[in-house]
Design an enzyme around this catalytic site. Structure first.
Site, PDB file in Angstrom:
ATOM      1  N   ASP A  23     -34.396  76.809  37.835  1.00 19.46           N
ATOM      2  CA  ASP A  23     -33.673  75.797  38.408  1.00 19.46           C
ATOM      3  C   ASP A  23     -34.142  75.085  39.540  1.00 19.46           C
ATOM      4  O   ASP A  23     -34.639  73.995  40.422  1.00 19.46           O
ATOM      5  CB  ASP A  23     -31.703  76.472  38.724  1.00 19.46           C
ATOM      6  CG  ASP A  23     -31.675  76.882  37.216  1.00 19.46           C
ATOM      7  OD1 ASP A  23     -31.330  76.156  35.889  1.00 19.46           O
ATOM      8  OD2 ASP A  23     -31.680  77.858  37.471  1.00 19.46           O
ATOM      9  N   HIS A  30     -27.117  80.213  36.273  1.00 20.08           N
ATOM     10  CA  HIS A  30     -27.414  79.173  35.620  1.00 20.08           C
ATOM     11  C   HIS A  30     -26.818  78.547  34.476  1.00 20.08           C
ATOM     12  O   HIS A  30     -26.300  78.947  33.274  1.00 20.08           O
ATOM     13  CB  HIS A  30     -28.975  80.927  35.011  1.00 20.08           C
ATOM     14  CG  HIS A  30     -29.846  79.695  33.677  1.00 20.08           C
ATOM     15  ND1 HIS A  30     -30.674  78.905  34.564  1.00 20.08           N
ATOM     16  CD2 HIS A  30     -30.053  79.743  32.719  1.00 20.08           C
ATOM     17  CE1 HIS A  30     -30.932  78.103  33.756  1.00 20.08           C
ATOM     18  NE2 HIS A  30     -30.755  79.180  32.322  1.00 20.08           N
TER      19      HIS A  30
HETATM   20  P1  NAX Z   1     -37.141  83.189  21.241  1.00 24.02           P
HETATM   21  O1  NAX Z   1     -35.578  83.111  20.644  1.00 24.02           O
HETATM   22  O2  NAX Z   1     -38.449  82.533  20.715  1.00 24.02           O
HETATM   23  O3  NAX Z   1     -37.415  84.874  21.508  1.00 24.02           O
HETATM   24  C1  NAX Z   1     -35.706  85.335  21.653  1.00 24.02           C
HETATM   25  C2  NAX Z   1     -36.795  86.943  20.870  1.00 24.02           C
HETATM   26  O4  NAX Z   1     -35.599  87.964  21.783  1.00 24.02           O
HETATM   27  C3  NAX Z   1     -36.787  87.038  19.876  1.00 24.02           C
HETATM   28  O5  NAX Z   1     -38.148  87.331  19.494  1.00 24.02           O
HETATM   29  C4  NAX Z   1     -35.250  87.919  19.195  1.00 24.02           C
HETATM   30  O6  NAX Z   1     -36.089  88.552  18.034  1.00 24.02           O
HETATM   31  C5  NAX Z   1     -35.335  88.641  20.186  1.00 24.02           C
HETATM   32  N1  NAX Z   1     -33.972  90.178  20.957  1.00 24.02           N
HETATM   33  C6  NAX Z   1     -32.721  89.497  20.533  1.00 24.02           C
HETATM   34  N2  NAX Z   1     -31.831  90.197  20.759  1.00 24.02           N
HETATM   35  C7  NAX Z   1     -33.149  91.502  21.451  1.00 24.02           C
HETATM   36  C8  NAX Z   1     -32.578  92.635  21.350  1.00 24.02           C
HETATM   37  N3  NAX Z   1     -31.199  93.089  21.648  1.00 24.02           N
HETATM   38  N4  NAX Z   1     -34.094  93.544  21.850  1.00 24.02           N
HETATM   39  C9  NAX Z   1     -34.911  92.145  21.811  1.00 24.02           C
HETATM   40  N5  NAX Z   1     -35.008  91.979  21.934  1.00 24.02           N
HETATM   41  C10 NAX Z   1     -34.114  90.919  21.357  1.00 24.02           C
HETATM   42  O7  NAX Z   1     -36.127  83.050  22.595  1.00 24.02           O
HETATM   43  P2  NAX Z   1     -36.729  82.441  23.956  1.00 24.02           P
HETATM   44  O8  NAX Z   1     -37.271  80.578  24.054  1.00 24.02           O
HETATM   45  O9  NAX Z   1     -38.254  83.038  24.428  1.00 24.02           O
HETATM   46  O10 NAX Z   1     -35.474  82.428  25.437  1.00 24.02           O
HETATM   47  C11 NAX Z   1     -34.883  83.616  25.432  1.00 24.02           C
HETATM   48  C12 NAX Z   1     -33.973  83.859  25.881  1.00 24.02           C
HETATM   49  O11 NAX Z   1     -34.532  83.257  27.722  1.00 24.02           O
HETATM   50  C13 NAX Z   1     -32.686  82.884  25.985  1.00 24.02           C
HETATM   51  O12 NAX Z   1     -31.648  84.259  25.662  1.00 24.02           O
HETATM   52  C14 NAX Z   1     -32.769  81.517  26.415  1.00 24.02           C
HETATM   53  O13 NAX Z   1     -31.607  81.086  26.418  1.00 24.02           O
HETATM   54  C15 NAX Z   1     -33.171  81.956  28.173  1.00 24.02           C
HETATM   55  N6  NAX Z   1     -33.745  81.320  28.759  1.00 24.02           N
HETATM   56  C16 NAX Z   1     -32.810  81.647  29.885  1.00 24.02           C
HETATM   57  C17 NAX Z   1     -33.338  80.483  31.361  1.00 24.02           C
HETATM   58  C18 NAX Z   1     -33.100  80.787  32.302  1.00 24.02           C
HETATM   59  O14 NAX Z   1     -33.561  79.748  33.113  1.00 24.02           O
HETATM   60  N7  NAX Z   1     -32.263  81.728  33.070  1.00 24.02           N
HETATM   61  C19 NAX Z   1     -34.471  79.210  30.829  1.00 24.02           C
HETATM   62  C20 NAX Z   1     -35.165  79.886  29.124  1.00 24.02           C
HETATM   63  C21 NAX Z   1     -34.653  80.367  28.299  1.00 24.02           C
HETATM   64  O15 NAX Z   1     -33.291  79.494  27.830  1.00 24.02           O
END
Ligand code: NAX
Length: 329
Positions: free
Chosen positions: A161, A189
């Site tokens: 952000d 966020h």
């Molecule tokens: P993806 O769905 O591509 O990847 C997430 C990965 O995490 C998957 O491979 C899944 O198998 C794994 N996972 C799920 N639960 C798990 C657990 N308990 N232990 C270990 N691995 C686990 O998502 P991606 O685009 O990489 O985004 C990841 C996270 O970042 C999401 O929650 C998303 O909302 C968040 N974001 C946060 C942002 C921020 O500014 N704070 C911005 C970007 C993003 O949207």
């Protein structure tokens, strides 16, 4: 040569992981003279673990001189062992028909388990950054689940952000991002965050607020653009922000570890009561960092418009906290 540092990354086979891991191994996170060991966590599922192996094959194929080792895990108790840095990226995404409340609860479970594992096995100085959404509340849950670690070690990512706000102000004012100082973002966020350039100045001390001199732009264009940027990326790309999120995670931890030399940045950190934010709430604040510690910038004036925005984003965080309170007993 320096001893390697252990960096644990969860959600390592996901979209953000695919940008993040290569930059960590390249030395962008901890410095070009700091070897790293990657401890990668994915869910205990054949497809996810296989995808993780594929990413590790590509990491090998880069032959990064600073990559001193890596391992794949499905258990946080082994993934977080002796971790110096933990990037908690993996989270449960919102599925079809899932309410906000269900999402909060599903993630509360994940971050309770991971907080406990950090508490049990990570370095006592571990620096934790939560990226997975809802990031502030997930960080709060992990912090509360790790009573033997200092609360100040738990942070949430507001840096994306912050960087989005910097670029929008740079475009509007014509001042390059490299010459803008004292930007900050307050709160959660989420679209309620309050990006605030009232204190921003150029290299030669000119106020960005005066240069822009357009309150209507602030209210009607800037704040909605920054607040809804995540949705705009999904609309344009057909997938959520990944490289920019990974970049922000790198910026956050690098600045925390290596210092900002007096520059402000934004981190989601447990409040110490500053600016009337209740103690312990993980809130985006302007900070400076030095010797591996952050300090909330003090004494900033909060005008009526800003107070309203801050109250609004705080209210959302308190609702999220109330929504998971029963899971933290
Ligand atoms: P993806 O769905 O591509 O990847 C997430 C990965 O995490 C998957 O491979 C899944 O198998 C794994 N996972 C799920 N639960 C798990 C657990 N308990 N232990 C270990 N691995 C686990 O998502 P991606 O685009 O990489 O985004 C990841 C996270 O970042 C999401 O929650 C998303 O909302 C968040 N974001 C946060 C942002 C921020 O500014 N704070 C911005 C970007 C993003 O949207």
């Amino acid at each position: 040569a320096k001893n390697p540092m252990r960096v644990a990354v969860t959600g390592a086979a996901g979209q953000i992981g695919y940008s993040l891991l290569f930059r960590i191994a390249n030395g962008d996170l901890l410095g070009k003279d700091q070897p790293v060991i990657l401890q990668l966590l994915e869910i205990d599922n054949e497809k996810a673990q296989k995808a993780l192996k594929g990413v590790m094959m590509e990491l090998e194929d880069c032959a990064f001189p600073l990559l001193a080792g890596m391992s794949a895990h499905s258990d946080p108790m082994t993934a977080f062992k002796d971790a110096d840095v933990a990037l908690l990226v993996g989270a449960r995404p919102r599925g079809p028909g899932m309410e906000r409340k269900d999402l909060l609860e599903a993630n509360a479970q994940i971050f309770t388990v991971q907080g406990k594992a950090l508490d049990a096995v990570a370095s006592r100085n571990v620096k934790v950054l939560v990226v997975g959404n809802p990031a502030n509340t997930n960080a709060y849950i992990a912090m509360k689940s790790a009573p033997n670690l200092p609360a100040k070690n738990f942070t949430a990512m507001l840096r994306l952000d912050h960087n989005r706000a910097l670029s929008q102000v740079a475009i509007k004012s014509g001042v390059p991002v490299s010459q803008i100082h004292k930007m900050c973002v307050w709160g959660n966020h989420s679209p309620t965050m309050y990006a605030d350039y009232r204190f921003a100045v150029t290299d030669d001390g000119k106020s960005l607020k005066d240069l822009i001199n357009d309150e209507q732009w602030n209210r009607d264009t800037f704040l909605p653009t920054v607040g809804k940027r995540g949705a705009a990326i999904i609309d344009a790309r057909g997938a959520s922000s990944a490289a920019s999120a990974a970049n922000a995670a790198i910026d956050h931890v690098r600045d925390w570890v290596l210092g900002t030399n007096g520059e402000w940045t934004t981190m989601g950190v447990p409040s110490d009561g500053s600016y009337g934010i209740p103690e312990g709430v993980i809130f985006g604040f302007p900070v400076t960092t030095e010797n591996g510690e952050y300090k909330i910038v003090q004494g900033l004036a909060v005008d009526e418009f800003s107070q309203e925005r801050i109250n609004n984003t705080l209210k959302e965080l308190e609702e999220e906290r109330a929504g998971v309170a029963h899971l933290l007993k």
